[in-house]
Design a protein around this motif. Structure first.
Motif, mmCIF file in Angstrom:
data_model
loop_
_atom_site.group_PDB
_atom_site.id
_atom_site.type_symbol
_atom_site.label_atom_id
_atom_site.label_comp_id
_atom_site.label_asym_id
_atom_site.label_seq_id
_atom_site.Cartn_x
_atom_site.Cartn_y
_atom_site.Cartn_z
ATOM 1 N N TYR A 1 0.841 -1.199 0.000
ATOM 2 C CA TYR A 1 0.000 0.000 0.000
ATOM 3 C C TYR A 1 0.870 1.240 0.000
ATOM 4 O O TYR A 1 2.106 1.134 0.121
ATOM 5 N N ARG B 1 -6.701 -0.893 3.135
ATOM 6 C CA ARG B 1 -6.723 0.506 3.603
ATOM 7 C C ARG B 1 -6.975 1.448 2.441
ATOM 8 O O ARG B 1 -6.855 1.036 1.282
ATOM 9 N N ASP C 1 -2.867 5.434 5.192
ATOM 10 C CA ASP C 1 -2.496 4.009 5.267
ATOM 11 C C ASP C 1 -2.985 3.384 6.574
ATOM 12 O O ASP C 1 -2.900 2.167 6.744
ATOM 13 N N ASN C 2 -3.509 4.194 7.480
ATOM 14 C CA ASN C 2 -4.064 3.657 8.726
ATOM 15 C C ASN C 2 -5.584 3.746 8.744
ATOM 16 O O ASN C 2 -6.202 3.618 9.802
ATOM 17 N N ASP D 1 -4.524 -0.083 13.267
ATOM 18 C CA ASP D 1 -3.156 0.432 13.318
ATOM 19 C C ASP D 1 -2.987 1.371 14.512
ATOM 20 O O ASP D 1 -2.695 2.554 14.372
#
Ligand code: AMP
Ligand code: MG
Length: 489
Positions: free
Chosen positions: A77, A183, A252-253, A262
Motif C-alpha cells: 500500500y 486501507r 495508510d491507517n 493500526d
C-alpha cells in the motif's frame, strides 16, 4: 472448537495477483513465550482456548512455525502521511498468515504484527516492542467493549530479543484479527502508479468480499465509496463521543471497512480539551482530537481520488458531500444519548456545546463527568454537589444544570430510568494511559503479565460497575503526566 492444525484457512487475498502483495516467511524470534491470550477473540476463528496452553503455541504465533494452511504475505500500500504522499509503504513488519473462515462463514484475517522484515520495511527492523504491543492489544479490545468497530487482538507473544527504540526494549508479536486489512492507501498506491486496472481489481475484490450486495449494481464503485464514507463518518462520531484520539490518521491507517486499526500513539482524553494531542511526534496537532472529523473527510477525498478512474467526478463529490451531515447526525445522537435524552432536538447541540465549554474551562475528566451525570438529580432544589465539585466555576455549572433540568422535564422518563440508559452508553472504564503503563512496567520489569489480563477482563465490560475494580476508574495520578506516547513502537 478447533486445534491449531484444524484452523480453516481460506486465503482470498493471497489469490489476488502478485502485484498486490509479497509472499515471505516470518523471521523467527528466539525462545518465544506467551504474554497474553484473549479467549473472546479466539472464538472468532473457532480456536479452542485450551490450545494456548500448548508448549508450541508461542512458536506458532511468533511465526517461528507455520500453521498448516497459512500462506504468509505482506500487503502493498501507499499513503498520505501527515499530509504528504509516500508512494510506497506496505506492511513493513506485519505478515498476513491468511484468512480463517469460521463456522458462521465469516472470514478473519490472521496477521502477525512484528514478525520481521519484509520487502516494505524500508529502514525499519520489522519488529514491534512489547510496550506498544500491549497498548494495541488492550486498546483494540477496549474499543470492541465500547461497541466501536475495530481490529481485534488474539494474543501477544514475546521474546527477550533486544529491539532498539529510544531505549533498548524487547520484541513482541501481536496477532491481529480483522475482517480485512485493506486501507485507503491500498488503492492510492495503484493510482499513483497509473495502474488503473489494478484499482478495479482491488475494488471488485473488496466489493465481492465485503459489500456483496453492491456487486450487481451499475454504480457499484460509487456505492462502495459511499459505504466507506458513511462508515468513516460514523466511526469519527464514535471516537469523538468516547473521547478517543487515534494519533496517526494517515491514509495508510484508514480501514475501508471503517474499523479503528493500526493503533500507535492513541489516547483517551482525560481532562476535557478539544485540542488534545495524544502523539508526542505531532507537535502541530494535525491529528489533534478536534481535527479528527475533518481529517476523516480529507482522507476520504484521497480515497476518492484513487478511485477516480472508476467514478465520475460529480458522483464522487456527491458522495463526499454526504460525509458532514452523516457525521453531525451520528455525533448528535451519540452525545444526546450521553446526556440521557430519548429524542434529540436541534437545540440539544447547544446544551452539549455549553457543557463541553465548562468542562474545557475546568479540564473536567471527560469519562468520569459523563458517567457521573447519570446520577444527576433533576429535582428543582437538588445541588448535585458531586458533579458541581468537578468545576472550578460553580456558578457556570449551576447555570448549565438549570438548562439541563428544564430539558429533562420535556422527557417522559424518570431519573432512575435515565441513569440506566446513560450507564449503558457512558463507560465507567477506559484504557487510561496510566493503566496501560502499569501493565507495561510489570511486564517489562518483572515479567508479570497478570495486569494485562486484568485490564483485558475489565475493559471487555466497560459499562458495568465492577466494584472490586473501582480504583481503575480514577482520573490519572500526577506521575501519569510524564507518560509520553510517540510514533515509536
Ligand atoms: P504506522 O503509521 O505505525 O502504521 O507505520 C507506517 C509504516 O511504517 C507502515 O508501512 C509500517 O509497516 C512501517 N513500520 C513501522 N514500524 C516499522 C518497523 N519497526 N519496521 C519496519 N516497518 C515499520
Ligand atoms: Mg500503519
Amino acid at each position: 472448537m478447533n486445534r491449531l492444525e484444524q484452523l480453516n484457512f481460506d486465503n482470498t487475498f493471497a489469490s489476488l495477483p502478485d502485484s498486490f502483495h509479497s509472499r515471505l516467511s516470518p523471521t523467527p524470534l528466539p525462545d518465544p513465550y506467551l504474554v497474553s491470550f484473549n479467549t473472546n477473540a479466539a472464538q472468532l476463528i473457532d480456536l479452542d482456548s485450551a490450545e494456548a496452553a500448548r508448549p508450541d503455541f508461542a512458536e506458532h504465533f511468533t511465526g517461528n512455525r507455520l500453521l498448516p494452511g497459512a500462506e504468509p504475505l505482506s500487503m502493498l500500500y501507499a499513503g498520505h502521511q501527515f499530509g504528504h504522499f509516500v508512494p510506497q509503504l506496505g506492511d513493513g513488519r506485519a505478515i498476513l498468515l491468511g484468512e480463517v473462515r469460521n463456522r458462521s462463514g465469516e472470514l478473519w484475517d490472521v496477521q502477525l504484527k512484528g514478525a520481521g522484515v519484509t520487502p516494505y520495511s524500508r529502514d525499519g527492523d520489522g519488529r514491534a516492542v512489547l510496550r506498544s504491543s500491549i497498548r494495541e492489544y488492550l486498546c483494540s479490545e477496549a474499543m470492541h467493549g465500547l461497541g466501536i468497530p475495530t481490529s481485534r487482538a488474539l494474543c501477544i507473544t514475546g521474546s527477550d530479543e533486544e529491539v532498539y527504540r529510544e531505549r533498548i526494549e524487547t520484541a513482541a508479536v501481536l496477532t491481529r484479527l480483522a475482517p480485512s486489512h485493506v486501507r485507503f492507501g491500498s488503492f492510492e498506491v495503484f493510482f499513483s502508479r497509473g495502474q488503473h486496472d489494478q484499482i478495479a481489481t482491488l475494488a471488485d475484490y473488496v466489493i465481492a468480499r465485503h459489500f456483496p450486495h453492491l456487486a450487481g449494481d451499475n454504480d457499484k464503485y460509487q456505492l462502495f465509496l459511499n459505504e466507506v464514507t458513511q462508515r468513516t463518518a460514523k466511526l469519527m462520531a464514535q471516537w469523538q463521543a468516547v473521547g478517543f484520539s487515534h494519533g496517526v490518521m494517515n491514509t495508510d491507517n484508514m480501514s475501508i471497512l471503517g474499523l479503528t486499526f493500526d493503533y500507535g500513539p492513541f489516547g483517551f482524553m482525560e481532562g476535557y480539551d478539544p485540542g488534545y494531542i495524544c502523539n508526542h511526534s505531532d507537535p502541530r496537532g494535525r491529528y489533534a482530537y478536534d481535527q479528527q472529523p475533518q481529517i476523516g473527510l480529507w482522507n476520504l477525498a484521497c480515497l476518492a481520488q484513487a478511485l477516480s478512474p472508476l467514478i465520475e467526478k460529480q458522483q464522487a463529490h456527491e458522495v463526499l458531500d454526504g460525509y458532514a451531515p452523516a457525521y453531525h447526525r451520528h455525533y448528535a445522537e451519540l452525545m444526546g444519548a450521553k446526556l440521557g435524552l430519548e429524542k434529540i432536538l436541534d437545540e440539544d447541540i447547544q446544551l452539549i456545546g455549553s457543557l463541553l465549554q465548562i468542562m474545557h474551562d475546568s479540564r473536567t475528566d471527560y469519562t468520569n463527568l459523563f458517567r457521573g451525570l447519570g446520577n444527576f438529580d433533576s429535582a428543582p432544589d437538588a445541588a448535585n454537589e458531586t458533579l458541581r465539585d468537578q468545576f472550578i466555576d460553580r456558578a457556570a455549572f449551576d447555570a448549565w444544570s438549570s438548562a439541563y433540568r428544564v430539558r429533562l422535564k420535556q422527557e417522559s422518563c424518570n431519573d432512575r430510568e435515565r441513569k440506566a440508559r446513560m450507564d449503558a452508553v457512558n463507560p465507567k472504564y477506559i484504557l487510561r494511559n496510566y493503566l496501560a503503563q502499569n501493565a507495561i512496567e510489570r511486564a517489562e520489569k518483572q515479567r508479570d503479565f497478570s495486569e494485562i489480563d486484568r485490564l483485558l477482563a475489565l475493559l471487555a465490560r466497560p459499562f458495568d460497575e465492577q466494584t472490586e475494580m473501582e480504583s481503575y476508574a480514577a482520573a490519572p495520578p500526577d506521575w501519569a503526566r510524564q507518560i509520553e506516547v510517540s510514533c515509536s513502537s
